[in-house]
Enzyme design. Structure first.
Site, PDB file in Angstrom:
ATOM      1  N   LYS A   1     -29.435 -19.973   1.658  1.00  0.00           N
ATOM      2  CA  LYS A   1     -28.224 -19.823   0.853  1.00  0.00           C
ATOM      3  C   LYS A   1     -27.673 -21.219   0.526  1.00  0.00           C
ATOM      4  O   LYS A   1     -26.499 -21.534   0.764  1.00  0.00           O
ATOM      5  CB  LYS A   1     -27.193 -18.976   1.610  1.00  0.00           C
ATOM      6  CG  LYS A   1     -26.068 -18.412   0.725  1.00  0.00           C
ATOM      7  CD  LYS A   1     -26.564 -17.466  -0.336  1.00  0.00           C
ATOM      8  CE  LYS A   1     -25.397 -16.887  -1.130  1.00  0.00           C
ATOM      9  NZ  LYS A   1     -25.852 -16.102  -2.297  1.00  0.00           N
TER      10      LYS A   1
ATOM     11  N   ASP B   1     -34.778  -6.369   9.837  1.00  0.00           N
ATOM     12  CA  ASP B   1     -34.331  -4.974   9.977  1.00  0.00           C
ATOM     13  C   ASP B   1     -34.423  -4.235   8.641  1.00  0.00           C
ATOM     14  O   ASP B   1     -34.792  -3.050   8.595  1.00  0.00           O
ATOM     15  CB  ASP B   1     -32.896  -4.926  10.496  1.00  0.00           C
ATOM     16  CG  ASP B   1     -32.827  -5.024  12.015  1.00  0.00           C
ATOM     17  OD1 ASP B   1     -33.786  -5.531  12.611  1.00  0.00           O
ATOM     18  OD2 ASP B   1     -31.821  -4.600  12.600  1.00  0.00           O
TER      19      ASP B   1
END
Length: 353
Positions: free
Chosen positions: A182, A243
């Protein structure tokens, strides 16, 4: 010299799935001709309630000795909190490897269309000992009420060493590495990562390198998961993306992991967590724990033939047997029944050469 395995079943479904991991490990040792020495310790909330400690000094001493001697690994179940953070920090288990695969006969359990999920075979390489999980915390009160902050910290050594793990993994696999970051919003932290990555890209010129902002990375995983090979991510982003990837293939119960340090000492655990709503019901999916044992055979003990045998047996088993989380049409089997079916297939495969 026996392979030493320190077993820490933990809480929730941890004991149930770890039991099947041990069953498969014992069968692999018998079939492939190596000795396994097991030590088991209670850890987690249950241990804390009975002793006031999440992990005993005896268990830590066994881990200390195992790391010093080599040929030792930890097989972990699940805990809601500690001692997992303590173990990661104490043994500098900075390299978290999370393979994510789709299975041909389980396309129907994925939320994605079969033509999108089919062929997915990626490895998420997650940095595990820094980031906000270990950052400095501050709290206070001001004119706007209560406030809190937690630091996202990385240094060059931390970024470089996990990047090397990712590049090496990509070189062994399909020579493609994707970095999730990011930089547009957290510039100073990711400038440290880029300082480490830039020279490594020159060193590993045989590996195709690409990068995505992490929000776009999440979208791309949903749109074209089979296009990715190795994904490198800092701790927080790696936790979330792996996940997400598990959800895409249909169940977190299918995912194994290994957390390693520079000495090769490591902890092997399923990604599924404690799953308290199904704990004690003998319905949890043990595949994550079983495949963690396969990773242990490879990384801790250099028994690649045992890894291959376990993985082949899992593939053969889930064609006809499945726990409730991945069952499509056939009646689901129990945790123990699935574990036994895997060991039965291991013996059949070995007998057939």
């Amino acid at each position: 010299m026996p392979m030493k395995v320190i077993v820490m079943p933990g809480d929730g479904i941890g004991p149930e799935v770890t039991r099947e991991g041990v069953r498969v490990l014992t069968a692999a040792a018998d079939i492939c001709g190596f000795d396994v020495e097991l030590q088991q310790f209670d850890v987690g909330e249950g241990a804390f309630q009975s002793s006031g400690s999440y992990i005993s000094e005896e268990a830590l001493r066994a881990c200390d000795e195992g790391q010093a001697e080599g040929n030792t690994a930890i097989l972990f179940g699940a805990v809601p909190s500690e001692p997992i953070g303590l173990l990661r920090e104490r043994y500098d288990l900075y390299a978290n490897l999370r393979p994510v695969r789709s299975y041909p006969n389980l396309g129907g359990v994925s939320p994605l269309k079969p033509e999108i999920i089919d062929g997915t075979d990626m490895l998420v390489v997650r940095e595990l000992t820094s980031d906000v999980y270990y950052g400095k915390q501050r709290q206070g009160h001001g004119s706007s009420g209560e406030w809190a902050s937690q630091e996202m910290y990385y240094d060059e050594v931390q970024a470089r060493r996990i990047a090397v793990v990712a590049f090496e993994a990509a070189r062994r696999r399909h020579k493609k590495l994707t970095f999730a970051h990011k930089s547009n919003a957290i510039g100073p932290v990711f400038s440290v990562w880029w300082k480490a990555l830039t020279p490594l890209r020159e060193q590993y010129r045989d590996v195709t390198f690409e990068d995505f902002y992490v929000d776009n990375m999440a979208a791309q995983l949903c749109l074209r998961p089979a296009d990715f090979d190795v994904i490198l991510a800092p701790n927080l982003f790696g936790d979330i993306l792996s996940d997400l990837a598990g959800g895409l293939v249909g169940s977190l119960g299918l995912l194994p992991s290994a957390s390693l340090n520079e000495r090769g000492f490591g902890l092997y655990e399923p990604v599924s967590g404690t799953a308290p709503t199904i704990a004690g019901k003998n319905i949890a999916n043990p595949i994550g724990s079983i495949l963690s044992v396969a990773m242990m055979c490879e990384h801790a003990f250099d028994r690649v033939e045992a890894r291959d045998l376990i993985e082949s047996a899992v593939l053969a088993t889930i064609r006809t047997r499945a726990t409730a989380d991945i069952s499509l049409s056939a009646a689901p089997v129990t945790t123990a029944e699935l574990g036994k079916a895997v060991t039965d297939h291991m013996r059949e495969l070995a007998a057939g050469g």
